[in-house]
Design a protein around this motif. Structure first.
Motif, short mmCIF file in Angstrom:
data_model
loop_
_atom_site.label_atom_id
_atom_site.label_comp_id
_atom_site.label_asym_id
_atom_site.label_seq_id
_atom_site.Cartn_x
_atom_site.Cartn_y
_atom_site.Cartn_z
N ASP A 133 0.83 -1.21 0.00
CA ASP A 133 0.00 0.00 0.00
C ASP A 133 0.86 1.26 0.00
OD1 ASP A 133 -2.24 -1.59 0.02
OD2 ASP A 133 -2.61 -1.39 2.17
N VAL A 134 1.91 1.26 0.82
CA VAL A 134 2.78 2.44 0.90
C VAL A 134 3.50 2.65 -0.44
CG1 VAL A 134 4.85 3.42 1.97
CG2 VAL A 134 3.12 2.32 3.38
N SER A 135 3.95 1.56 -1.06
CA SER A 135 4.70 1.67 -2.31
C SER A 135 3.84 2.11 -3.49
CB SER A 135 5.36 0.33 -2.65
OG SER A 135 4.38 -0.63 -3.05
N GLU A 136 2.54 1.88 -3.41
CA GLU A 136 1.60 2.19 -4.49
C GLU A 136 1.95 1.47 -5.79
OE1 GLU A 136 1.29 6.43 -4.89
OE2 GLU A 136 0.41 6.68 -2.90
N ALA A 190 12.77 2.53 -6.12
CA ALA A 190 12.93 3.41 -4.97
C ALA A 190 11.71 3.36 -4.06
CB ALA A 190 13.17 4.84 -5.45
N ARG A 191 10.53 3.31 -4.65
CA ARG A 191 9.31 3.25 -3.85
C ARG A 191 9.23 1.95 -3.06
NH1 ARG A 191 5.36 4.95 -8.61
NH2 ARG A 191 3.85 3.74 -7.42
N LEU A 192 9.62 0.83 -3.71
CA LEU A 192 9.60 -0.45 -3.01
C LEU A 192 10.58 -0.45 -1.84
CD1 LEU A 192 8.74 -3.44 -2.79
CD2 LEU A 192 10.60 -3.98 -4.39
N GLY A 193 11.80 0.03 -2.09
CA GLY A 193 12.78 0.05 -1.03
C GLY A 193 12.38 0.96 0.11
N PHE A 194 11.87 2.15 -0.22
CA PHE A 194 11.43 3.09 0.80
C PHE A 194 10.29 2.50 1.62
CE2 PHE A 194 8.45 6.38 2.17
CZ PHE A 194 9.28 7.13 2.99
N ALA A 195 9.30 1.92 0.93
CA ALA A 195 8.13 1.37 1.62
C ALA A 195 8.54 0.26 2.58
CB ALA A 195 7.12 0.85 0.61
#
Length: 235
Positions: free
Chosen positions: A120-123, A141-146
Motif C-alpha cells: 500500500d505504501v509503495s503504491e 525506490a518506492r519499493l525500497g522506501f516502503a
C-alpha cells in the motif's frame, strides 16, 4: 527529539584504495568528521557530488569501516535505503520486500504480516507481484522506501531516494517520515533538494571536500552552502 544519542562520530577518516600506473595508493575521502545524532530527529546531509555524503551513510550502515576515529551506533539498528538497493531483480517486489524486512532483523512471520502495508505504501498495485527487473528506477525506490519505512528500525538512512518518482508520492513519503520521527525513529537524508531538506530536517550537516563545513539549522546551513557554491563557481 530527545537528548539520547543514537550515533556518534569522532574524528572519523576514510580512504579509498585506487590504482595508478600499477601502484596501489590511498585517496582520502573523509577527514576528521565528528557529529552526534539524537533519537527522533531528522538530519540532512548536503554537499557537492563527490564530497563524501554517501560515504558517510555507508559508514553508518556498516558497509564501510572507518580508517580513523571512532564511530558508535550504541547498538541501534540502522537501515540504508539507496537507489541501488540490493534487490534480486529476478524476484518479485513482494519477495524482495519479504527478504528486505527479514534483513532488517524481523522474523518471517512478522515480515509476511507487513507485506500488505508495504504494498500500500509503495503504491505498486499489481506490479508488486512482478519481477523487479521490470521496474523503473522510481518503482524500485518506492519499493525500497516502503519496506524500510514500514518495518521498524532505529535509524533510517535515505540516499537521494526521495527525489525519485512523482510529486504526489514524494509528498506522501515526506509525511510518513514526519510521522515516524514523532514515534522516535531517527532519519538521516542525503539530498540535493534544498526545499525538501528545509521542510523535513531539524538540523543539516554540510560536507565540503570530505570535511564538515557547517552544522546547524536548515536555513542557515543551506544559505552557507549556496554562498560557498556560488563563490566557487564564480572563480
Amino acid at each position: 527529539m530527545s537528548e539520547e544519542k543514537v550515533i556518534s562520530l569522532k574524528n572519523v577518516g576514510f580512504y579509498y584504495n585506487q590504482r595508478k600506473q600499477f601502484r596501489l595508493t590511498k585517496k582520502r575521502i573523509l577527514k576528521d568528521v565528528s557529529f552526534d545524532i539524537y533519537r527522533g530527529e531528522t538530519v540532512g546531509i548536503i554537499g557537492k557530488n563527490g564530497s563524501g555524503k554517501s560515504t558517510i551513510l555507508k559508514l553508518l550502515a556498516g558497509i564501510y569501516q572507518a580508517d580513523e576515529g571512532v564511530l558508535n551506533k550504541y547498538d541501534n539498528r540502522v537501515s540504508l535505503q539507496t537507489l541501488s538497493a540490493g534487490f534480486d531483480v529476478e524476484l518479485s517486489g513482494r519477495d524482495n520486500a519479504l527478504m528486505g524486512a527479514m534483513l532488517l532483523g524481523h522474523s518471517k512471520k512478522i515480515a509476511r504480516s507487513k507485506l500488505k502495508e508495504i504494498k500500500d505504501v509503495s503504491e505498486l498495485n499489481n506490479d508488486f507481484y512482478e519481477p523487479v527487473k521490470t521496474y523503473s528506477a522510481g518503482m524500485r525506490a518506492r519499493l525500497g522506501f516502503a519496506t524500510a519505512i514500514t518495518m521498524e528500525t532505529d535509524v533510517l538512512l535515505i540516499d537521494e531516494v526521495l527525489g525519485v518518482g512523482d510529486s504526489a508520492f514524494r509528498k506522501k513519503a515526506e509525511n510518513i517520515i514526519v510521522d515516524k520521527t514523532k514515534s522516535d525513529m531517527t532519519v538521516i537524508i542525503v539530498s540535493h533538494a534544498g526545499q525538501q531538506i528545509e521542510r523535513l530536517c531539524d538540523r543539516v550537516i554540510y560536507i565540503n571536500q570530505g570535511s564538515i563545513q557547517m552544522i546547524g539549522q536548515p536555513l542557515e546551513v543551506l544559505d552557507e552552502y549556496l554562498r560557498t557554491s556560488n563563490a566557487t563557481n564564480t572563480k
